[in-house]
Scaffold this motif. Structure first.
Motif, mmCIF file in Angstrom:
data_model
loop_
_atom_site.group_PDB
_atom_site.id
_atom_site.type_symbol
_atom_site.label_atom_id
_atom_site.label_comp_id
_atom_site.label_asym_id
_atom_site.label_seq_id
_atom_site.Cartn_x
_atom_site.Cartn_y
_atom_site.Cartn_z
ATOM 1 N N VAL A 182 0.766 -1.089 -0.078
ATOM 2 C CA VAL A 182 0.001 -0.070 -0.019
ATOM 3 C C VAL A 182 1.061 1.164 0.028
ATOM 4 O O VAL A 182 0.605 2.213 -0.603
ATOM 5 N N ALA A 183 1.931 1.237 0.518
ATOM 6 C CA ALA A 183 2.709 2.452 1.144
ATOM 7 C C ALA A 183 3.615 2.626 -0.534
ATOM 8 O O ALA A 183 3.692 3.985 -0.971
ATOM 9 N N SER A 184 3.875 1.425 -1.231
ATOM 10 C CA SER A 184 4.448 1.790 -2.485
ATOM 11 C C SER A 184 3.480 2.239 -3.581
ATOM 12 O O SER A 184 4.036 2.877 -4.382
ATOM 13 N N LEU A 185 2.103 1.683 -3.434
ATOM 14 C CA LEU A 185 1.546 2.169 -4.485
ATOM 15 C C LEU A 185 0.961 3.827 -4.265
ATOM 16 O O LEU A 185 0.783 4.403 -5.130
ATOM 17 N N VAL A 186 0.984 4.166 -2.952
ATOM 18 C CA VAL A 186 0.648 5.488 -2.599
ATOM 19 C C VAL A 186 1.833 6.366 -3.000
ATOM 20 O O VAL A 186 1.651 7.650 -3.529
ATOM 21 N N SER A 187 2.981 5.973 -2.497
ATOM 22 C CA SER A 187 4.104 7.107 -2.915
ATOM 23 C C SER A 187 4.419 7.065 -4.471
ATOM 24 O O SER A 187 4.266 6.054 -5.113
ATOM 25 N N ARG A 201 8.325 2.278 0.307
ATOM 26 C CA ARG A 201 7.732 1.777 1.440
ATOM 27 C C ARG A 201 8.254 2.636 2.701
ATOM 28 O O ARG A 201 8.924 3.445 2.515
#
Length: 311
Positions: A127-132, A137
């Motif tokens: 999720v963090a990688s997709l948001v950034s 991450r």
């Protein structure tokens, strides 16, 4: 291609890794770590069979922390960001300024990775990688790191031009510990893109970066050294120190980027912008002469014979 942009509006040509390649690298690392953990547990069970249950639990927890947490941290520290999975996928962990990571970066990444990868089965990391915007991450955010693609076409890579030869080793006594990574990032990317800037704009930017760097080191910029050459020499000194640190201080490591330059090409990148001179006014050229019609000479007068023509 994803690009990082510095505060000086200079694009950074690091290519952040995408989520599928990062997930594959993490999966390969986890497989290797789990296999190593199973082997260690089997060896510990055979060697600690005479201990009570509490002691065996403590040994198991220590083995878990040592293999699944300490192992990746040690591998990334010793390989400067290349674990087995990342090496297989052509990835590497670097600092935000593009330099190699150190122990503290690997420690923060490993500690946060226990929560966002092991305890949540990688859901938080995905999720963090997709948001950034750069695919980072939480461990990368807290550690100030970035996973990049290391296998890139050689012709498209940007290199920092080497400083003039007469500046080699001149700034070896500078204290570079107070220079932040953001300033190194701006300096490095200015040097790689200064040929694409307007000469006057590039000169002004080099003076500002040189002043910021001199304020961090506590040593004023030499007046006789062009600011761009000063920046290139200090960057080369930093690279040489990191190379010596990576090699354990054995011998002298020479860091040269961008290939040798000879003649006027070696001094041209650091030359001050040439002010436009007055336009010389040339004497107006005379207009071409218009062609004239040929004039026919009148026939010569006939000689007088004494006879008059008839009336």
């Amino acid at each position: 291609m994803s690009e990082l942009v510095t505060g000086e509006a200079v694009a950074l040509e690091l290519r952040p890794a995408k989520l599928p390649s990062r997930a594959l690298a993490v999966l390969l690392d986890l497989v290797v770590a789990v296999v190593a953990y199973v082997l260690v547990v089997i060896a510990l069970v055979a060697s600690t069979s005479g201990l009570d249950e509490a002691a065996q639990m403590a040994v198991s927890i220590a083995a878990f922390v040592l293999v699944l947490v300490g192992g990746p941290i040690a591998v990334e520290t010793l390989s400067h960001g290349r674990s087995l999975g990342k090496l297989a996928c052509g990835l590497r962990v670097v600092r935000d300024d593009g330099g190699p990571i150190r122990f503290r970066h690997a420690l923060v990444r490993g500690a946060v990775g226990v929560v966002e990868i092991l305890m949540t089965f990688g859901v938080v990391a995905c999720v963090a990688s997709l948001v950034s915007a750069r695919g980072r991450r939480l461990g990368d955010v807290f550690a100030g790191t970035l996973v990049v693609r290391e296998r890139v076409p050689a012709g498209r890579a940007s290199f920092v031009p080497p400083p003039p030869p007469w500046l080699a080793g001149r700034f070896s006594a500078l204290d570079l510990s107070a220079v932040p990574d953001g300033l190194w990032l701006a300096i490095r990317q200015y040097l790689t893109r200064m040929h694409q800037l307007d000469p006057q704009v590039g000169w002004t930017m080099a003076e500002r970066l040189a002043a910021d760097l001199a304020a961090r080191t506590g040593v004023p910029t030499p007046s006789e050294v062009p600011p761009a050459a000063y920046l290139a020499a200090v960057v080369q000194e930093r690279q040489a120190r990191e190379a010596r640190r990576a090699s354990g201080g054995r011998g002298t490591v020479e860091v040269v980027e961008g290939g040798p330059q000879t003649g006027a090409a070696a001094q041209q990148p650091y030359a001050p912008p040439r002010a436009p001179g007055p336009v010389s006014q040339q004497d107006p050229q005379p207009a071409p002469a218009q062609p004239t019609r040929p004039t026919h000479s009148e026939p010569p007068a006939r000689p007088s014979t004494g006879f008059a023509p008839p009336a």
